[in-house]
Design a protein around this motif. Structure first.
Motif, PDB file in Angstrom:
ATOM      1  N   GLY A   1       0.885  -1.257  -0.020  1.00  0.00           N
ATOM      2  CA  GLY A   1      -0.141  -0.094   0.125  1.00  0.00           C
ATOM      3  C   GLY A   1       1.040   1.339  -0.288  1.00  0.00           C
ATOM      4  N   VAL A   2       2.108   1.219  -0.417  1.00  0.00           N
ATOM      5  CA  VAL A   2       2.827   2.000   0.238  1.00  0.00           C
ATOM      6  C   VAL A   2       3.013   3.060  -1.650  1.00  0.00           C
ATOM      7  CG1 VAL A   2       5.092   2.831   0.419  1.00  0.00           C
ATOM      8  CG2 VAL A   2       3.786   1.485   1.537  1.00  0.00           C
ATOM      9  N   LEU A   3       2.718   4.043  -2.007  1.00  0.00           N
ATOM     10  CA  LEU A   3       2.753   4.803  -2.737  1.00  0.00           C
ATOM     11  C   LEU A   3       4.468   4.885  -3.816  1.00  0.00           C
ATOM     12  CD1 LEU A   3       1.725   6.213  -5.231  1.00  0.00           C
ATOM     13  CD2 LEU A   3       2.612   8.522  -3.749  1.00  0.00           C
ATOM     14  N   ARG A   4       4.429   4.422  -4.695  1.00  0.00           N
ATOM     15  CA  ARG A   4       6.069   4.382  -4.361  1.00  0.00           C
ATOM     16  C   ARG A   4       5.676   5.476  -6.121  1.00  0.00           C
ATOM     17  NH1 ARG A   4       9.208  -0.324  -3.854  1.00  0.00           N
ATOM     18  NH2 ARG A   4       7.998  -0.824  -1.792  1.00  0.00           N
ATOM     19  N   TYR A   5       5.187   5.180  -7.214  1.00  0.00           N
ATOM     20  CA  TYR A   5       5.252   6.902  -8.011  1.00  0.00           C
ATOM     21  C   TYR A   5       3.946   6.664  -8.114  1.00  0.00           C
ATOM     22  CZ  TYR A   5       9.360   3.660  -8.904  1.00  0.00           C
ATOM     23  OH  TYR A   5      10.652   2.787  -9.093  1.00  0.00           O
ATOM     24  N   ARG A  10      -6.568   9.226  -2.883  1.00  0.00           N
ATOM     25  CA  ARG A  10      -7.581   9.297  -1.718  1.00  0.00           C
ATOM     26  C   ARG A  10      -8.325   8.051  -1.950  1.00  0.00           C
ATOM     27  NH1 ARG A  10      -9.908  14.222  -0.800  1.00  0.00           N
ATOM     28  NH2 ARG A  10     -10.725  14.042  -2.444  1.00  0.00           N
ATOM     29  N   ASP A  11      -8.371   7.114  -0.409  1.00  0.00           N
ATOM     30  CA  ASP A  11      -9.667   5.828   0.042  1.00  0.00           C
ATOM     31  C   ASP A  11      -8.838   5.109  -1.898  1.00  0.00           C
ATOM     32  OD1 ASP A  11     -10.341   7.964   1.507  1.00  0.00           O
ATOM     33  OD2 ASP A  11     -11.595   8.730   0.547  1.00  0.00           O
ATOM     34  N   ALA A  12      -8.359   4.450  -1.796  1.00  0.00           N
ATOM     35  CA  ALA A  12      -7.957   3.518  -2.770  1.00  0.00           C
ATOM     36  C   ALA A  12      -8.150   2.600  -2.290  1.00  0.00           C
ATOM     37  CB  ALA A  12      -7.137   4.122  -4.147  1.00  0.00           C
ATOM     38  N   ASP A  13      -8.260   1.498  -2.537  1.00  0.00           N
ATOM     39  CA  ASP A  13      -8.422  -0.403  -1.885  1.00  0.00           C
ATOM     40  C   ASP A  13      -7.769  -0.798  -2.872  1.00  0.00           C
ATOM     41  OD1 ASP A  13      -9.067  -2.248  -0.996  1.00  0.00           O
ATOM     42  OD2 ASP A  13     -10.662  -2.622  -1.542  1.00  0.00           O
ATOM     43  N   VAL A  39      -5.956  -2.739 -10.747  1.00  0.00           N
ATOM     44  CA  VAL A  39      -4.827  -3.661 -11.980  1.00  0.00           C
ATOM     45  C   VAL A  39      -3.878  -4.585 -10.331  1.00  0.00           C
ATOM     46  CG1 VAL A  39      -3.907  -4.977 -13.861  1.00  0.00           C
ATOM     47  CG2 VAL A  39      -5.415  -3.019 -14.216  1.00  0.00           C
ATOM     48  N   GLN A  40      -4.125  -5.617 -10.611  1.00  0.00           N
ATOM     49  CA  GLN A  40      -2.912  -6.313  -9.596  1.00  0.00           C
ATOM     50  C   GLN A  40      -1.878  -7.289 -10.099  1.00  0.00           C
ATOM     51  OE1 GLN A  40      -5.082  -9.074  -6.830  1.00  0.00           O
ATOM     52  NE2 GLN A  40      -6.333  -7.021  -6.171  1.00  0.00           N
ATOM     53  N   ALA A  41      -0.002  -7.335 -10.117  1.00  0.00           N
ATOM     54  CA  ALA A  41       0.994  -8.282 -10.512  1.00  0.00           C
ATOM     55  C   ALA A  41       1.051  -8.736  -9.383  1.00  0.00           C
ATOM     56  CB  ALA A  41       1.725  -6.402 -10.364  1.00  0.00           C
ATOM     57  N   ARG A  42       0.497  -9.466  -9.243  1.00  0.00           N
ATOM     58  CA  ARG A  42       0.986 -10.862  -8.804  1.00  0.00           C
ATOM     59  C   ARG A  42       2.283 -11.651  -9.220  1.00  0.00           C
ATOM     60  NH1 ARG A  42      -2.800 -12.124  -4.114  1.00  0.00           N
ATOM     61  NH2 ARG A  42      -4.275 -10.594  -4.592  1.00  0.00           N
ATOM     62  N   GLY A  43       3.050 -12.468  -8.019  1.00  0.00           N
ATOM     63  CA  GLY A  43       3.764 -13.462  -8.055  1.00  0.00           C
ATOM     64  C   GLY A  43       3.551 -14.635  -9.321  1.00  0.00           C
ATOM     65  N   THR A  51       0.262  -3.146  -7.091  1.00  0.00           N
ATOM     66  CA  THR A  51      -0.938  -2.523  -7.808  1.00  0.00           C
ATOM     67  C   THR A  51      -0.549  -1.440  -8.316  1.00  0.00           C
ATOM     68  OG1 THR A  51      -1.755  -2.961  -6.106  1.00  0.00           O
ATOM     69  CG2 THR A  51      -3.180  -2.174  -7.316  1.00  0.00           C
ATOM     70  N   PHE A  52      -1.489  -1.361 -10.050  1.00  0.00           N
ATOM     71  CA  PHE A  52      -1.905   0.019 -10.673  1.00  0.00           C
ATOM     72  C   PHE A  52      -3.075   0.444 -10.396  1.00  0.00           C
ATOM     73  CE2 PHE A  52      -2.557   1.837 -14.687  1.00  0.00           C
ATOM     74  CZ  PHE A  52      -1.794   2.687 -14.608  1.00  0.00           C
ATOM     75  N   ILE A  53      -2.679   2.134 -10.009  1.00  0.00           N
ATOM     76  CA  ILE A  53      -4.305   2.324  -9.557  1.00  0.00           C
ATOM     77  C   ILE A  53      -4.124   3.773 -10.929  1.00  0.00           C
ATOM     78  CG2 ILE A  53      -5.615   3.825  -7.816  1.00  0.00           C
ATOM     79  CD1 ILE A  53      -4.878   1.881  -6.136  1.00  0.00           C
ATOM     80  N   ALA A  54      -5.458   2.909 -11.418  1.00  0.00           N
ATOM     81  CA  ALA A  54      -5.985   4.844 -12.164  1.00  0.00           C
ATOM     82  C   ALA A  54      -7.180   5.169 -12.090  1.00  0.00           C
ATOM     83  CB  ALA A  54      -6.208   4.184 -14.004  1.00  0.00           C
TER      84      ALA A  54
END
Length: 262
Positions: A1-5, A10-13, A39-43, A51-54
């Protein structure tokens, strides 16, 4: 849940409790509807790597709906899964208050998986649940077209009136044409009947030829020809008797002349 880029969201699951991707419910920021597409990125073993959030501004949906051609009193409405209007064709968009439980058409649309119609409270609603367009985890949104019942069926009533008027005019025209055609057919038939009665009664006097269309004209010609031949045969049959009478008169005349000479 840490913002990287990117920009803060706000309030994003991040969807750690789910698998794959999804589109969240609508949120209103500054009076404009937005949604989060996740959209999730899983191993390979399934662990969540990122997680990519738009964030998508849905103002273009409202602009598109407001540019649609609608009938009198009609409106288009897009609601999210909780019944909150995301966009509407009404320029004075209502506040983001859920219509679930207040509008039966919205409840029916959200509970359905396909399309349908509903008439309630004098309003005709045609709806389509948008989840049927999705192949993966459909969004339980719906689009509705609502219009007062009077305006919704105005075209049908006008079409009915026009159809009845055209049918009445066509019927009147058909009756007039039928009367003309019937008169054209029945007049020579009546003349034929009178001519046949005259022939049957022995009155074979010549008369004007009977005219008629098609087979009636042929029949009239045949009847006239029959009357003419009957008259000729009657005249031929009467000729011997007339000759006998003339011979008798001649003999009587000769006898009278002899007596006068004597």
């Amino acid at each position: 849940g840490v913002l990287r880029y990117g920009d803060p969201v706000r309030d994003a699951d991040v969807g750690s409790h789910s698998f794959g991707g999804y589109i969240g419910d609508a949120r209103f920021e500054g009076g404009r509807p937005t949604v989060h597409m996740v959209v999730q990125a899983r191993g390979r073993t399934g662990e969540l790597m990122g997680t990519f959030i738009a964030t998508l501004d849905l103002g273009f949906v409202r602009e598109f709906l407001q540019g649609a051609r609608l009938g009198a009193g009609a409106r288009l409405l897009v609601v999210d899964g909780s019944g909150v209007p995301v966009a509407t064709s009404d320029p004075q968009m209502a506040p983001p208050v859920s219509l679930a439980g207040n509008d039966p058409a919205v409840d029916r649309a959200l509970a359905s998986s396909v399309e349908g119609t509903l008439t309630a409270g004098g309003i005709v609603s045609a709806y389509r649940n948008l989840s049927s367009y999705q192949s993966l985890r459909g969004v339980r949104w719906a689009i509705l077209h609502q219009q007062p019942e009077r305006e919704a069926y105005a075209l049908a009533r006008r079409t009915t009136r026009i159809t009845l008027a055209i049918a009445a005019a066509a019927l009147a025209l058909a009756l007039v044409l039928g009367a003309l055609v019937a008169a054209r057919l029945t007049r020579p038939l009546a003349d034929l009947a009178r001519r046949a009665d005259a022939i049957a009664a022995g009155h074979v006097a010549e008369g004007p030829p009977i005219r008629g269309p098609g087979e009636i004209g042929v029949l009239a010609h045949s009847v006239d020809e029959m009357g003419r031949r009957i008259a000729e045969r009657a005249e031929l049959a009467a000729a011997p008797a007339r000759g006998d009478r003339l011979a008798s008169v001649g003999v009587l005349s000769a006898q009278v002349a002899h007596e006068l000479n004597n």
